[in-house]
Design a protein around this motif. Structure first.
Motif, PDB file in Angstrom:
ATOM      1  N   VAL A  85       0.849  -1.198   0.000  1.00  0.00           N
ATOM      2  CA  VAL A  85       0.000   0.000   0.000  1.00  0.00           C
ATOM      3  C   VAL A  85       0.883   1.246   0.000  1.00  0.00           C
ATOM      4  CG1 VAL A  85      -1.607   1.327   1.431  1.00  0.00           C
ATOM      5  CG2 VAL A  85      -1.967  -1.118   1.104  1.00  0.00           C
ATOM      6  N   LYS A  86       0.565   2.188  -0.874  1.00  0.00           N
ATOM      7  CA  LYS A  86       1.330   3.441  -0.943  1.00  0.00           C
ATOM      8  C   LYS A  86       0.730   4.519  -0.053  1.00  0.00           C
ATOM      9  CE  LYS A  86       2.993   3.048  -5.728  1.00  0.00           C
ATOM     10  NZ  LYS A  86       2.841   3.627  -7.073  1.00  0.00           N
ATOM     11  N   ASP A  87      -0.591   4.524   0.042  1.00  0.00           N
ATOM     12  CA  ASP A  87      -1.276   5.564   0.811  1.00  0.00           C
ATOM     13  C   ASP A  87      -1.244   5.243   2.305  1.00  0.00           C
ATOM     14  OD1 ASP A  87      -2.139   6.934  -1.534  1.00  0.00           O
ATOM     15  OD2 ASP A  87      -3.726   5.454  -1.773  1.00  0.00           O
ATOM     16  N   THR A  88      -1.343   6.287   3.110  1.00  0.00           N
ATOM     17  CA  THR A  88      -1.551   6.089   4.543  1.00  0.00           C
ATOM     18  C   THR A  88      -3.023   5.731   4.746  1.00  0.00           C
ATOM     19  OG1 THR A  88       0.187   7.649   5.140  1.00  0.00           O
ATOM     20  CG2 THR A  88      -1.499   7.201   6.800  1.00  0.00           C
ATOM     21  N   ILE A  89      -3.267   4.638   5.456  1.00  0.00           N
ATOM     22  CA  ILE A  89      -4.627   4.141   5.648  1.00  0.00           C
ATOM     23  C   ILE A  89      -5.142   4.558   7.028  1.00  0.00           C
ATOM     24  CG2 ILE A  89      -6.086   2.075   5.748  1.00  0.00           C
ATOM     25  CD1 ILE A  89      -4.920   2.637   2.965  1.00  0.00           C
ATOM     26  N   LYS A  90      -6.376   5.018   7.064  1.00  0.00           N
ATOM     27  CA  LYS A  90      -7.015   5.406   8.324  1.00  0.00           C
ATOM     28  C   LYS A  90      -8.181   4.458   8.631  1.00  0.00           C
ATOM     29  CE  LYS A  90      -4.568   9.248   8.762  1.00  0.00           C
ATOM     30  NZ  LYS A  90      -3.593   9.447   9.851  1.00  0.00           N
ATOM     31  N   VAL A  91      -8.245   4.017   9.859  1.00  0.00           N
ATOM     32  CA  VAL A  91      -9.418   3.267  10.328  1.00  0.00           C
ATOM     33  C   VAL A  91     -10.358   4.268  10.980  1.00  0.00           C
ATOM     34  CG1 VAL A  91     -10.224   1.408  11.824  1.00  0.00           C
ATOM     35  CG2 VAL A  91      -7.978   1.232  10.737  1.00  0.00           C
TER      36      VAL A  91
ATOM     37  N   GLY B 152     -17.129   9.008  11.090  1.00  0.00           N
ATOM     38  CA  GLY B 152     -16.044   9.599  10.317  1.00  0.00           C
ATOM     39  C   GLY B 152     -14.858  10.018  11.150  1.00  0.00           C
ATOM     40  N   LEU B 153     -14.797   9.576  12.410  1.00  0.00           N
ATOM     41  CA  LEU B 153     -13.658   9.901  13.267  1.00  0.00           C
ATOM     42  C   LEU B 153     -12.589   8.822  13.135  1.00  0.00           C
ATOM     43  CD1 LEU B 153     -15.509  11.094  16.498  1.00  0.00           C
ATOM     44  CD2 LEU B 153     -14.237  12.511  14.878  1.00  0.00           C
ATOM     45  N   ILE B 154     -11.337   9.274  13.079  1.00  0.00           N
ATOM     46  CA  ILE B 154     -10.233   8.321  12.925  1.00  0.00           C
ATOM     47  C   ILE B 154      -9.990   7.586  14.240  1.00  0.00           C
ATOM     48  CG2 ILE B 154      -7.737   8.132  12.526  1.00  0.00           C
ATOM     49  CD1 ILE B 154      -8.030  10.536  10.607  1.00  0.00           C
ATOM     50  N   LEU B 155      -9.953   6.264  14.128  1.00  0.00           N
ATOM     51  CA  LEU B 155      -9.693   5.425  15.297  1.00  0.00           C
ATOM     52  C   LEU B 155      -8.238   4.971  15.369  1.00  0.00           C
ATOM     53  CD1 LEU B 155     -12.831   3.073  15.151  1.00  0.00           C
ATOM     54  CD2 LEU B 155     -12.513   5.096  16.588  1.00  0.00           C
ATOM     55  N   ASP B 156      -7.636   4.784  14.178  1.00  0.00           N
ATOM     56  CA  ASP B 156      -6.285   4.228  14.170  1.00  0.00           C
ATOM     57  C   ASP B 156      -5.618   4.509  12.828  1.00  0.00           C
ATOM     58  OD1 ASP B 156      -4.080   2.833  15.102  1.00  0.00           O
ATOM     59  OD2 ASP B 156      -4.843   0.871  14.443  1.00  0.00           O
ATOM     60  N   THR B 157      -4.288   4.549  12.842  1.00  0.00           N
ATOM     61  CA  THR B 157      -3.498   4.668  11.619  1.00  0.00           C
ATOM     62  C   THR B 157      -2.508   3.498  11.603  1.00  0.00           C
ATOM     63  OG1 THR B 157      -3.665   7.078  11.720  1.00  0.00           O
ATOM     64  CG2 THR B 157      -1.980   6.162  10.255  1.00  0.00           C
ATOM     65  N   PRO B 158      -2.852   2.422  10.903  1.00  0.00           N
ATOM     66  CA  PRO B 158      -1.981   1.242  10.902  1.00  0.00           C
ATOM     67  C   PRO B 158      -0.624   1.529  10.263  1.00  0.00           C
ATOM     68  CG  PRO B 158      -4.131   0.761   9.922  1.00  0.00           C
ATOM     69  CD  PRO B 158      -4.036   2.232  10.082  1.00  0.00           C
ATOM     70  N   GLU B 159       0.369   0.784  10.671  1.00  0.00           N
ATOM     71  CA  GLU B 159       1.727   0.902  10.111  1.00  0.00           C
ATOM     72  C   GLU B 159       1.676   0.489   8.642  1.00  0.00           C
ATOM     73  OE1 GLU B 159       5.411   1.987   9.937  1.00  0.00           O
ATOM     74  OE2 GLU B 159       4.561   1.893  11.957  1.00  0.00           O
TER      75      GLU B 159
ATOM     76  N   LYS C  79       3.907  -0.238   6.392  1.00  0.00           N
ATOM     77  CA  LYS C  79       4.763  -1.293   5.839  1.00  0.00           C
ATOM     78  C   LYS C  79       4.178  -2.692   6.054  1.00  0.00           C
ATOM     79  CE  LYS C  79       8.018  -1.818   9.732  1.00  0.00           C
ATOM     80  NZ  LYS C  79       7.967  -0.610  10.559  1.00  0.00           N
ATOM     81  N   GLN C  80       3.138  -2.795   6.886  1.00  0.00           N
ATOM     82  CA  GLN C  80       2.483  -4.085   7.093  1.00  0.00           C
ATOM     83  C   GLN C  80       1.222  -4.250   6.242  1.00  0.00           C
ATOM     84  OE1 GLN C  80       2.169  -3.936  11.548  1.00  0.00           O
ATOM     85  NE2 GLN C  80       3.199  -5.915  11.404  1.00  0.00           N
ATOM     86  N   LEU C  81       0.897  -3.230   5.451  1.00  0.00           N
ATOM     87  CA  LEU C  81      -0.348  -3.253   4.680  1.00  0.00           C
ATOM     88  C   LEU C  81      -0.083  -3.565   3.203  1.00  0.00           C
ATOM     89  CD1 LEU C  81      -2.089  -0.090   6.178  1.00  0.00           C
ATOM     90  CD2 LEU C  81      -2.530  -2.483   6.752  1.00  0.00           C
ATOM     91  N   TRP C  82      -0.834  -4.512   2.692  1.00  0.00           N
ATOM     92  CA  TRP C  82      -0.756  -4.887   1.283  1.00  0.00           C
ATOM     93  C   TRP C  82      -2.162  -4.860   0.686  1.00  0.00           C
ATOM     94  CZ3 TRP C  82       3.618  -7.172  -1.437  1.00  0.00           C
ATOM     95  CH2 TRP C  82       4.812  -7.114  -0.696  1.00  0.00           C
ATOM     96  N   ALA C  83      -2.267  -4.420  -0.556  1.00  0.00           N
ATOM     97  CA  ALA C  83      -3.551  -4.400  -1.253  1.00  0.00           C
ATOM     98  C   ALA C  83      -3.721  -5.709  -2.011  1.00  0.00           C
ATOM     99  CB  ALA C  83      -3.608  -3.217  -2.218  1.00  0.00           C
ATOM    100  N   ALA C  84      -4.760  -6.465  -1.654  1.00  0.00           N
ATOM    101  CA  ALA C  84      -4.991  -7.779  -2.263  1.00  0.00           C
ATOM    102  C   ALA C  84      -5.448  -7.635  -3.709  1.00  0.00           C
ATOM    103  CB  ALA C  84      -6.018  -8.550  -1.451  1.00  0.00           C
TER     104      ALA C  84
END
Length: 237
Positions: free
Chosen positions: A141-147, A152-159, A161-166
């Motif tokens: 994943v190139k973009d920063t992902i927000k949970v 619409g409030l951000i709960l978390d911003t996962p790392e 480098k551990q995220l891949w787009a299937a």
């Protein structure tokens, strides 16, 4: 290697481009890209992949006449079977698994809407399937992902480098995947891809490097991007 292609998707997100002349949504794989249907591009890549020896296409019977026209145009050398799909991708793949030849030990599953897949990616996944029981093509994943929550409030911003787009193809041992689908039906699991079923059954799924250009054509913008990519490829030939 056996290949299953879920091809029952309706073009709801295509807007007016995805409508049938008589009303209702048409199968988006029948939309044309540089003069030929999306499904034809997917099949051409499968034909060029030497690892694939049998192809099953899951769709709705209403589309089978047009699928047959496409098959006649693409002129495949490999056996192709048209399989009645289900109401969901999961049901369609289940039907496809039941229709596999009895000697099928491994299967690749590739969404027909990912019509820019290359023969090289099919080969790479087939090769990796000699080593792993389950795998998916994916890209970092190139973009920063927000949970976010429902407000619409951000709960978390996962790392990142551990995220891949299937992506697809996804590849599996046939017997294990059939078992996972049966368990999914019994437990009422609803998943968006076969890797998730494998994971729910406690089986490991490995990543195979996918392709940036292996996009899923879902919207008119995707169709335009796909056209740009194909033109660029042909200019390099």
């Amino acid at each position: 290697m056996h290949l299953l292609i879920p091809a029952a998707g309706m073009g709801r997100r295509m807007g007016s481009d995805g409508l049938r002349p008589g009303g209702g949504y048409r199968n988006k794989l029948l939309l044309t890209l540089l003069g030929q249907p999306l499904l034809a591009w997917t099949l051409e890549a499968a034909e060029a992949a030497t690892c694939i020896h049998w192809i099953g296409i899951m769709g709705q019977p209403v589309d089978f006449p047009e699928f047959k026209d496409i098959l006649a145009t693409v002129n495949l050398s490999k056996p192709v079977e048209l399989i009645v799909g289900g109401d969901t991708r999961q049901q369609s793949v289940y039907n496809g698994l039941q229709a596999l030849p009895s000697d099928a030990e491994q299967v690749l599953i590739h969404d027909g809407a990912r019509c820019l897949v290359t023969p090289e990616l099919f080969e790479r996944c087939a090769q990796a399937l000699q080593e792993y029981q389950g795998l998916i093509a994916a890209i970092p994943v190139k973009d920063t992902i927000k949970v976010v929550d429902e407000d619409g409030l951000i709960l978390d911003t996962p790392e990142r480098k551990q995220l891949w787009a299937a992506q697809t193809p996804q590849g599996f041992d046939v017997k294990l995947l059939k078992d996972c689908h049966e368990q999914g039906r019994q437990q009422g699991w609803e998943v968006t891809d076969d890797a998730a079923l494998f994971e729910k059954c406690g089986l490991s799924v490995h990543i195979v490097m996918g392709e940036e250009t292996n996009l899923k054509v879902t919207t008119p913008v995707d169709l335009s991007v796909a056209e740009f990519i194909l033109k660029a490829r042909h200019n390099h030939l």
